[in-house]
Each structure stands twice: as structure tokens, then as C-alpha cells.
Design a protein around this motif. Structure first.
Motif, PDB file in Angstrom:
ATOM      1  N   VAL A 266       0.425  17.571 -17.014  1.00  0.00           N
ATOM      2  CA  VAL A 266       0.315  18.911 -16.451  1.00  0.00           C
ATOM      3  C   VAL A 266       0.466  19.959 -17.559  1.00  0.00           C
ATOM      4  O   VAL A 266       1.082  19.686 -18.596  1.00  0.00           O
ATOM      5  CB  VAL A 266       1.385  19.048 -15.325  1.00  0.00           C
ATOM      6  N   SER A 267      -0.118  21.140 -17.347  1.00  0.00           N
ATOM      7  CA  SER A 267       0.050  22.257 -18.296  1.00  0.00           C
ATOM      8  C   SER A 267       1.506  22.700 -18.259  1.00  0.00           C
ATOM      9  O   SER A 267       2.064  22.981 -17.191  1.00  0.00           O
ATOM     10  CB  SER A 267      -0.859  23.410 -17.882  1.00  0.00           C
ATOM     11  N   THR A 268       2.136  22.792 -19.419  1.00  0.00           N
ATOM     12  CA  THR A 268       3.548  23.167 -19.476  1.00  0.00           C
ATOM     13  C   THR A 268       3.753  24.554 -18.879  1.00  0.00           C
ATOM     14  O   THR A 268       4.680  24.778 -18.108  1.00  0.00           O
ATOM     15  CB  THR A 268       4.053  23.156 -20.931  1.00  0.00           C
ATOM     16  N   LYS A 269       2.865  25.505 -19.212  1.00  0.00           N
ATOM     17  CA  LYS A 269       3.060  26.880 -18.750  1.00  0.00           C
ATOM     18  C   LYS A 269       2.953  26.985 -17.230  1.00  0.00           C
ATOM     19  O   LYS A 269       3.805  27.583 -16.583  1.00  0.00           O
ATOM     20  CB  LYS A 269       2.052  27.820 -19.427  1.00  0.00           C
ATOM     21  N   THR A 342      11.062  21.128 -24.738  1.00  0.00           N
ATOM     22  CA  THR A 342       9.933  20.237 -24.997  1.00  0.00           C
ATOM     23  C   THR A 342       8.874  20.908 -25.868  1.00  0.00           C
ATOM     24  O   THR A 342       8.350  20.304 -26.801  1.00  0.00           O
ATOM     25  CB  THR A 342       9.321  19.730 -23.680  1.00  0.00           C
ATOM     26  N   ASP A 343       8.586  22.177 -25.592  1.00  0.00           N
ATOM     27  CA  ASP A 343       7.840  22.980 -26.553  1.00  0.00           C
ATOM     28  C   ASP A 343       6.481  22.380 -26.954  1.00  0.00           C
ATOM     29  O   ASP A 343       6.203  22.160 -28.130  1.00  0.00           O
ATOM     30  CB  ASP A 343       8.759  23.151 -27.791  1.00  0.00           C
ATOM     31  N   SER A 344       5.638  22.056 -25.959  1.00  0.00           N
ATOM     32  CA  SER A 344       4.261  21.638 -26.244  1.00  0.00           C
ATOM     33  C   SER A 344       3.381  22.173 -25.120  1.00  0.00           C
ATOM     34  O   SER A 344       3.881  22.528 -24.055  1.00  0.00           O
ATOM     35  CB  SER A 344       4.164  20.120 -26.328  1.00  0.00           C
ATOM     36  N   ASP A 345       2.093  22.267 -25.312  1.00  0.00           N
ATOM     37  CA  ASP A 345       1.220  22.893 -24.316  1.00  0.00           C
ATOM     38  C   ASP A 345       1.074  22.062 -23.041  1.00  0.00           C
ATOM     39  O   ASP A 345       0.884  22.600 -21.965  1.00  0.00           O
ATOM     40  CB  ASP A 345      -0.173  23.143 -24.906  1.00  0.00           C
ATOM     41  N   HIS A 346       1.151  20.724 -23.219  1.00  0.00           N
ATOM     42  CA  HIS A 346       0.993  19.857 -22.054  1.00  0.00           C
ATOM     43  C   HIS A 346       2.108  18.820 -22.021  1.00  0.00           C
ATOM     44  O   HIS A 346       2.599  18.389 -23.049  1.00  0.00           O
ATOM     45  CB  HIS A 346      -0.379  19.174 -22.077  1.00  0.00           C
ATOM     46  N   LEU A 347       2.476  18.441 -20.779  1.00  0.00           N
ATOM     47  CA  LEU A 347       3.596  17.530 -20.578  1.00  0.00           C
ATOM     48  C   LEU A 347       3.134  16.207 -19.988  1.00  0.00           C
ATOM     49  O   LEU A 347       2.173  16.167 -19.219  1.00  0.00           O
ATOM     50  CB  LEU A 347       4.561  18.110 -19.536  1.00  0.00           C
TER      51      LEU A 347
END
Lengths: 381, 381
Positions: A266-269, A342-347
Motif C-alpha cells: 500500500v502507499s505509505t502516505k 518506516t520512511d519509504s513511499d510504499h509499505l
């Protein structure tokens, strides 16, 4: 024992700011409310502050040309007042002169101060700090390791060992772990030290690590010397000694699942924003319960309900979903903490059932290997 | 009673931020923890919050094109949660729909909220605000008047009238006064209103004025309507109603000396820096006592002593000194507050003896007429 120096206000102020981080507002022994000033003819000035658990020493060497030593000696000065007044002195240089009985005369321009000093003999013996470094890290790398784990420690003193972050080194891989029994954060980096060096069960309180992170610059090389009872972090002119916590850190490797019944990408944002809104309501009732559902098509639904206030329902689309549909409840605060670290665009989020740990990892990964674990709430979903 | 609107998130968020300043964390009546939403077909949306003493109303008119009214009506929504969730909604527009029983459906993108609303009939009647303005001030001018006085009010509830700032208007001159019996701050501006308008004994709590200062823009014209029991400040789309405190404000004119035994002119920065350093020590013993001496040549000496910590001695030169030499003690915190409010490069300080008020004025003055008074400490200097 008579100190007499002329020193740069700026350098003295910076050094005092660093060491004063070691001073606890809860100091019970008067001498520990002070900063020790040691003056040596050839070496220059050393400033030391300590709360026993943490000792910080900053050096201002003669060779830097910012201090002139007229007389060597030692004194302990009241830290809080000393730090603040130095910052506010009118001129760029400060004269410090210790008189018999430790009364200390500080002069800068037309400002004259008489400070009541304390006997340096009463100050606790401090470590020397001449150990060889065990490993070294770049300042920003060390801060990232701390930022990724320190938030997850326990704040309860019932298990003192869990108020610390576990440091382990083996085969060149440095791993930090923190847990409060409800969630866990782990981060690892490779190539931090020689393959043959290893250590285990080195536990340092999160408070100390957070203080350390505050005084380290991003581009500074930090030398780390790991001993049996203490760890020394050396960055430039600053030596940061931290006590190692007593006791054995629990083995957490067994509670981390490695295979999953369901996997969500999923998208982190999008995910973080939805959890954030659900959290606003969840925290109103203090339990922070948020419910997550993912159906077979990968439609993600996030809900929270607060009696007397209302209900939030969020929908987002998964990048990818495999495995069984999910219905699970968890603490929204823990999830937000994990997402921030976690600091990445996707999880990538892995599930092994409504009562089993949720595993959050960056999708794709970065230079460090990060993992967050959250135990779900045992609510009848 | 069924509200149905589509509204700009940004406009709604700004209006909510303004009105929520009126909500007290100590609200005892549940309805006062809410924001009242009134929707009119032709006028648009009005948001109101109140803690009885202060009522703030923000308008979002249909003519601004940022709201579409589908159904008119009213509802009261829980302020804290409503304000925060609106800010975090995913889309630029928000749909709000009130259902029977005041349940309110808020939709933005794929976020759906059900909020438990309250009956608008329970909300206290709020002022209409159609009074003619008595005077008007530019936003930055009004904020400067508040900043110059509000700090000096009493924080003790034993004299409620002294927790307020006194507003007086006569012959086009607006004067604000605040005192806590130990110090006094006064500021006056000319040309704020017509010569024939006057009012006296209008006292508004400093807390309310500080809240007002937060929501006013510097370049906004503020229309002020002074009534017998309340004052309305109207700035753009925001109406700020403040209750006038009951009781008579004491006559302070008699305690302000107009002739001096000694007069000192000094650089504000040099004087303030010295007081600031002396204050660091003075506050260690909580009494904040600083001693000032000026000799016949105008040499200024500032001292403070704290048993167990030390002593600070400062020396500065006067720009000009006339009259008898001075030895006087005062509260360094009060002096720092007065210097911060005076805001000019050079000061004029008038003395009439070691037990008489100290009067601080800007040297030369500015567009406003400022005066600060500090009563000295009765220490045997």
C-alpha cells in the motif's frame, strides 16, 4: 588548583551546551548539578557533566587557538546558571579565574561575576575514554538507527531492561531492537564493523540515545567503543559515555513471523493519512482502537468509532493484496509511530491472523533493514 | 433543521481556527465544547463558539463562492474533533449533511464521518453584532496596544477588575492601562475616533485581548463597537464579542509622578542586556531583586546577589544623567517586561526616591505614548 584562562565565549558556550545534556533535572547530589572544568597547560580545557548513567565530556584543546591557559586546575560550577550566563556575556572572550575556596571570577567586558564553585574532588570519577573503537558510523546513520527504534521502548520501570534499546553486532551486521511487549521496532545495517568483531546484549536506555542524537552532527564520524559496563560514543571533541543496562534482553526473534497468511502492499502516505484521521477519533476514548479490513479484491477499509463523538470510515486501494481477507484491530498510535519510522513511499504489511503480530516493512527496502511489529487488539471484530 | 452544504475545506478550516479560540479547556457545560454551525440560504454559513465571556463568530458568505447551500439549518458539533478532522480531510471540498437527531455526515473523497451533533437550541443566545462602530484601528496598531499593556495585568482573582485592561476614550485619544499593583503599563494613541465620542471604565480581560491579537491580521481594519456590557471587535468576516468586566477600575493617575528627582537616559539594548544577566541570578532565589546605582557622573551599576550561587556586577554608561545619585532595588522580571514593551532605541527613566515609583518611557517617543511604572522593592539598599 587555581584555574586562570581566557577563552572564546562561542566555543565555551557550545561545549557547555553539549555536556549539559547529561545533567538531570532530578539530580539529588548537589555536585551533579555542576559542570566540572578541568584545565591543563598543554591539553587545554575539559568540561564534564554526569548523571552517573550518562557522562558527557567536551574538550577545548589549546591547539585550536580558542583558549589561553594562564593557570591549570579544576573547579565545579553550577551548570544551569553557568550555561545561561556564558551565552549572554557581552564580549567574544571570557576570563575565568578560580580563587581559593573555589569562588570563581568570570569577566567579560564590563560584566563581572562571582560564582560559588564546588570542590572538584567531590565530583565522581569519570571514565578516561582511551578505548579503541569497536565500530564507527556516520552521524546521520547513527541518528537514523536511534530514530527507528527508541520510540518503541517501554516507559514502565517494571521491566527496566525494556526501557533500553538492544545493540547486537555479528558478522559485520549491527542490529538495534526495541520493544514494550505490545510492539517492536528493529533496524539493521551491514558493514558497520569488521566481520570478526561481535557483541550481544548491549542495552542502552532510549533517553540516553535520544540525548546522544541531539548533540551529533549529520556529517560527523562517530567512533563507538563497546565495553562490558559502558559504551563510549566519540564524535569530534565530544565523548559521550553511556552505562550499559544490567540484565538479559529477552529473545524476540521467535515472535516475529516469517511467513504470512495475507500480504498487503500500500502507499505509505494514503495509509498513514487514513490511520491519522481514524486516530483523531480513536484517541478520544483513549484506547486508540482502529479496525482494518481488507477484502479479497484488496479494498482496504479503516474504521474507528467513539461513543458520543462519532465514527470515521476510510477507504483506500491496495497496490497489491494476496492471501485471505483480513479483519483486525490495533492501536492507531503504535501504527502511526511505526509508519513514521518506516520512511519509504510504499509499505509491505504481513498478517498471520487476527490475533497474531502485524509486520510492517518498507516496500523495496533501503540501505537499512527495518521492521516494525504490532500486536493486534483482542477485540471481537 | 436539516443542514446540507458543500464547502471549501480551506475556508472552513480557517473559520474554525478563529472561532475555536473562544472555547475554554475548562468548559463545564457540554454545549460550550461545541461549535455552532448556522446555515442560511442567502447569507451562507456562520460559525460560533463561546465561553460566555468571549463569543467569536466567523462568516463564510455565499457571495464568496466557497460554499454552496443545499439546505439551511443549524447544528452544534464537537469543536476539538471537528477542527482537527477538517484540517486533515483528503480533498479540497467537504460535504456536510445533518440528519434527524443531529447526526452529521461529513464526506470528503473516500473519507466518511458520522459525528454526534448537539441541539442548537441548547447553545446560548449570541449577540447580533449590528452595532455602529465607535472607533477603528489598523490590526497591527491594535495588537501593539494589547502587547504594550496586557502583560501587566494581575493574575490573581482576588481583584477581578485588575485581571483586565482599562480602555478609555476622550477627545480622540484612546488610552489603555493595566496594573497588578506592583507595576503599571499605559499606552495612548490619538486620532482613533471622533473628538465628541468618549467612554470610560471599559475593562476587558487580558486573556480575551491576547486571543483577539492572535486572530487579527496586521493590515486588517478592526471596527470596535463599545457597549455597556460588551465590546465587539469586527475584522473582516470575524466578529469577536467580549464581555466588559463588572466593577470600577481604580484611578491610577495619582500614583504616576510627573516631576523627578533624578532622570536617566540610557541605551535600551545596553540596559536590557545588563538587567537580563542580573535577572539570571536574581531569579535563582525567586525574589528577582536587582539593585541599580547611578553616581553623580552618570556611571550606572547593576547588581544582583544570590546566596549559594554568586553575584553579578554590571556597568554601563548613561547617555545623560541629571539630579541626585540613585540607589534603588526592583523586580528584574518587571523591568524586563517593561523594556520589551517600550520598544525604542533609547530610554528615559525617572526616579523620585528609593521608595517611589520608577517611570520608564521611550526616549523621543513614537506614534504612541507609552509609559511603564515599577514600584521599587523596600529593601535596605
Amino acid at each position: 588548583m587555581d584555574v586562570k584562562i581566557t577563552i572564546s565565549k562561542q566555543e565555551l558556550h557550545e561545549a557547555l551546551q553539549h555536556v549539559s545534556k547529561a545533567i538531570s533535572g532530578r539530580a539529588t547530589v548537589p555536585i551533579l548539578t555542576g559542570v566540572k572544568l578541568d584545565v591543563f597547560r598543554t591539553e587545554g580545557v575539559k568540561l564534564t557533566a554526569s548523571d552517573i548513567d550518562t557522562t558527557i565530556r567536551a574538550e577545548i584543546p589549546v591547539e585550536d587557538g580558542v583558549v589561553t591557559v594562564h593557570e591549570s586546575g579544576s573547579v565545579v560550577l553550577p551548570a544551569k546558571f553557568f550555561v545561561e550566563i556564558i551565552k549572554k556575556l557581552p564580549k567574544e572572550t571570557v576570563d575565568i579565574e578560580v580563587q581559593p575556596g573555589f569562588t570563581t571570577l568570570i569577566t567579560s567586558g564590563k560584566t563581572k561575576l562571582n560564582l560559588v564553585g564546588m570542590d572538584p574532588e567531590e565530583f565522581p570519577a569519570t571514565p578516561i575514554g582511551d578505548e579503541d573503537p569497536t565500530l564507527s558510523l556516520q552521524g546521520d546513520e547513527l541518528k537514523e538507527l536511534i530514530r527507528s527504534t527508541a520510540f518503541a521502548v517501554s516507559t514502565s520501570e517494571t521491566s527496566p531492561i525494556l526501557t533500553g534499546v538492544l545493540w547486537e553486532l555479528s558478522a559485520g551486521r549491527l542490529q538495534l531492537t526495541a520493544t514494550d511487549r505490545h510492539r517492536l521496532a528493529r533496524v539493521a545495517v551491514d558493514g558497520a564493523a569488521d566481520q570478526e568483531i561481535s557483541f550481544h546484549n548491549v542495552v542502552i536506555t532510549a533517553r540516553t540515545l535520544n540525548d546522544l542524537a541531539k548533540i551529533i552532527s549529520d556529517d560527523e564520524e562517530v567512533q563507538i567503543s563497546v565495553g562490558t559496563s559502558q559504551v563510549l560514543f566519540r564524535a569530534g571533541r565530544v565523548n559521550f559515555f553511556s552505562r550499559v543496562l544490567d540484565g538479559n534482553y529477552p529473545d524476540t526473534s521467535k515472535i516475529i513471523p516469517t511467513t504470512f497468511q495475507s500480504e498487503l502492499e500500500v502507499s505509505t502516505k494514503a495509509f498513514a493519512d487514513s490511520i491519522d484521521r481514524a486516530h483523531l477519533l480513536a484517541r478520544e476514548v483513549k484506547t486508540n482502537i482502529v479496525r482494518l479490513e481488507v477484502d479479497a479484491e484488496g479494498a482496504v477499509r479503516i474504521e474507528s468509532t467513539s461513543d458520543g463523538v462519532g465514527k470515521v470510515v476510510e477507504q483506500i486501494d491496495a497496490d497489491k493484496f494476496t492471501g485471505d481477507p483480513i479483519k483486525i484491530s490495533f492501536n492507531s498510535k503504535y501504527m502511526l509511530d511505526a509508519l513514521k519510522a518506516t520512511d519509504s513511499d510504499h509499505l509491505h504489511i504481513g498478517f498471520t491472523g487476527p490475533m497474531s503480530p502485524i509486520i510492517i516493512r518498507p516496500q523495496g527496502g533501503g540501505s537499512s533493514d527495518k521492521l516494525n511489529l504490532i500486536l493486534p487488539y483482542r477485540t471481537g471484530v
